[in-house]
Scaffold this active site. Structure first.
Site, PDB file in Angstrom:
ATOM      1  N   ASP A   1       8.112   6.347  -6.159  1.00 29.49           N
ATOM      2  CA  ASP A   1       6.702   6.298  -6.569  1.00 29.49           C
ATOM      3  C   ASP A   1       6.642   5.712  -7.974  1.00 29.49           C
ATOM      4  O   ASP A   1       7.174   6.306  -8.916  1.00 29.49           O
ATOM      5  CB  ASP A   1       6.129   7.728  -6.534  1.00 29.49           C
TER       6      ASP A   1
ATOM      7  N   ASP B   1       2.451   1.212  -4.354  1.00 27.93           N
ATOM      8  CA  ASP B   1       3.453   1.665  -5.330  1.00 27.93           C
ATOM      9  C   ASP B   1       4.333   2.800  -4.804  1.00 27.93           C
ATOM     10  O   ASP B   1       4.949   3.521  -5.576  1.00 27.93           O
ATOM     11  CB  ASP B   1       2.782   2.058  -6.649  1.00 27.93           C
ATOM     12  N   GLU B   2       4.404   2.928  -3.491  1.00 25.89           N
ATOM     13  CA  GLU B   2       5.229   3.989  -2.917  1.00 25.89           C
ATOM     14  C   GLU B   2       5.981   3.473  -1.692  1.00 25.89           C
ATOM     15  O   GLU B   2       5.414   2.756  -0.870  1.00 25.89           O
ATOM     16  CB  GLU B   2       4.365   5.160  -2.434  1.00 25.89           C
TER      17      GLU B   2
HETATM   18 MG   LIG Z   1       2.373   6.062  -8.298  1.00 28.51          MG
END
Ligand SMILES: [Mg+2]
Length: 420
Positions: A13, A109-110
């Site tokens: 993350d 973003d993961e």
């Molecule tokens: Mg994040």
């Protein structure tokens, strides 16, 4: 329910992602409180991301701009540049794939990676986590930080990643559960929003300890859905049934940048993805008896087909199978339609020692064909000198990793050179 302790997933993350990308692009923003906003200077809108310096003032995603300015008078407002964040996303995922295949991209973003074999050993998993974090800083940008969680299920790995921000690396083994998460609020758990938390409180479940004590059937009743039961299993580290079958295949996919969308370029990407999958196949001692190709043109229907063949770990054989599929794709969709995404997967996996002898294929004493022995030797070179140290001449201009020097062989060594 007892928890299942094997470390099966690594969850990544990025921290304060949009704001960090802006700080990466503009060094003057580094160390300063930054909020990314949909449009510049509009007091009625909300921050869609805040840098850690801004978070220290209480500014977070969703904070109204007028309030953010009140909390932090020096706040720098930056208009969002989504194309840039997508571009960084691809560079980050490419770096992750230098270390581990991505099981699932969860958001911009993961991502979750599935660990297999010795990757599940805590020290090895921790080393992989550190290497991914360092790789992103070194090859994508040193203003980028990420939190890594390593745990038995995607859910617990995400919870682990959330435990330390920014720049965390947390393993949740069976011995850590539920102790390590008892301090969390119910709404800190992914999948439990305000509504579900209220539902849980109504059912007498007011904290994580009480949630942990519930049986799958009880969670199913509270959720009034099988989703509750699945959540329960995932929380206790068990894989969900539909994920349990994914170990039966090894696959890679790639969203194609504009420069790689022409079929001739996309073919090289598909070949590179297959070569990477084959390295993993050999590393875990499997042979594959099936190959799938999916190619999604921008405007035409997706192409997806599979071939089957006698199980092999020889990349040359697999590449030849890919060529057959690729020719079928070109015949059906044409050679000009630009592609947005391509995927390959190896299936019908059998342990190499369980492979049924095929008397028409010459094997060495160790049961490998000469081609397989060659590729195993090349894998060892790759492991010693870094992935990408050895590349086929046809692939060498294809920097799937984007950055970092490569030493490419300009020819493929003859198998005889590796025979002993
Ligand atoms: Mg994040």
């Amino acid at each position: 329910m007892r928890s299942s302790g094997e470390l099966r997933y690594l969850f990544l993350d990025l921290n304060a992602y949009f704001a960090s990308v802006e700080q990466q692009e503009n060094p003057r923003l580094r160390g300063r409180p930054v909020a990314v906003v949909p449009m510049a200077d509009t007091d009625t809108t909300c921050a869609i991301a805040a840098s850690y310096e801004a978070k220290a003032f209480g500014v977070k995603t969703g904070t109204r701009i007028w309030e953010a300015r009140r909390l932090c008078p020096d706040l720098v407002l930056v208009p969002a540049r989504h194309d840039l964040y997508v571009d960084y996303h691809h560079r980050i995922m490419a770096e992750v794939e230098n270390h581990l295949p991505i099981h699932k991209v969860m958001s911009i973003d993961e991502a979750a990676c599935r660990l297999i074999g010795d990757e599940r050993e805590p020290e090895r998993a921790r080393t992989l986590g550190r290497a991914i974090k360092a790789g992103i800083r070194a090859k994508v940008g040193d203003a980028l930080r990420c939190s890594v969680g390593i745990a038995p299920s995607v859910l617990t790995a995400k919870i682990a990643a959330d435990l330390e921000k920014p720049d965390g690396l947390v393993l949740l083994e069976a011995k850590d559960l539920p102790g390590r998460i008892l301090g969390l609020q119910l709404t800190d758990l992914p999948g439990i929003g305000e509504n579900m938390a209220a539902h849980l409180v109504h059912a007498g479940v007011t904290d994580v300890a009480a949630l942990w004590a519930l049986a799958p059937k009880q969670m199913r009743a509270i959720w009034n859905s099988v989703v509750g039961e699945r959540f329960c299993y995932a929380l206790h580290g068990f894989e969900l049934p539909e994920l349990a079958t994914s170990r039966r295949s090894i696959g890679h996919s790639r969203v194609l940048a504009p420069a790689r969308r022409a079929p001739a370029r996309a073919r090289l990407v598909a070949r590179a993805l297959l070569l990477k999958a084959a390295v993993r196949l050999r590393r875990y001692g499997y042979a594959a008896g099936g190959l799938g190709l999916s190619a999604r043109p921008l405007e035409l229907a997706r192409f997806a087909q599979e071939t089957r063949f006698p199980p092999t770990q020889d990349s040359f054989v697999l590449l030849a199978e890919l060529e057959r599929l690729w020719r079928r794709f070109l015949a059906e969709r044409g050679a000009r339609a630009p592609l947005i995404k391509t995927s390959i997967w190896l299936f019908r996996l059998v342990p190499i020692e369980a492979r049924v002898a095929d008397f028409f294929v010459a094997r060495r004493a160790d049961g490998l064909t000469r081609g397989e022995a060659l590729w195993t030797a090349l894998d060892r070179l790759g492991a010693r000198y870094g992935r990408g140290a050895v590349a086929l001449a046809s692939q060498r201009d294809l920097a799937l990793q984007y950055l970092g020097a490569k030493i490419a062989f300009t020819r493929v060594p003859d198998p005889i050179e590796f025979d002993e």
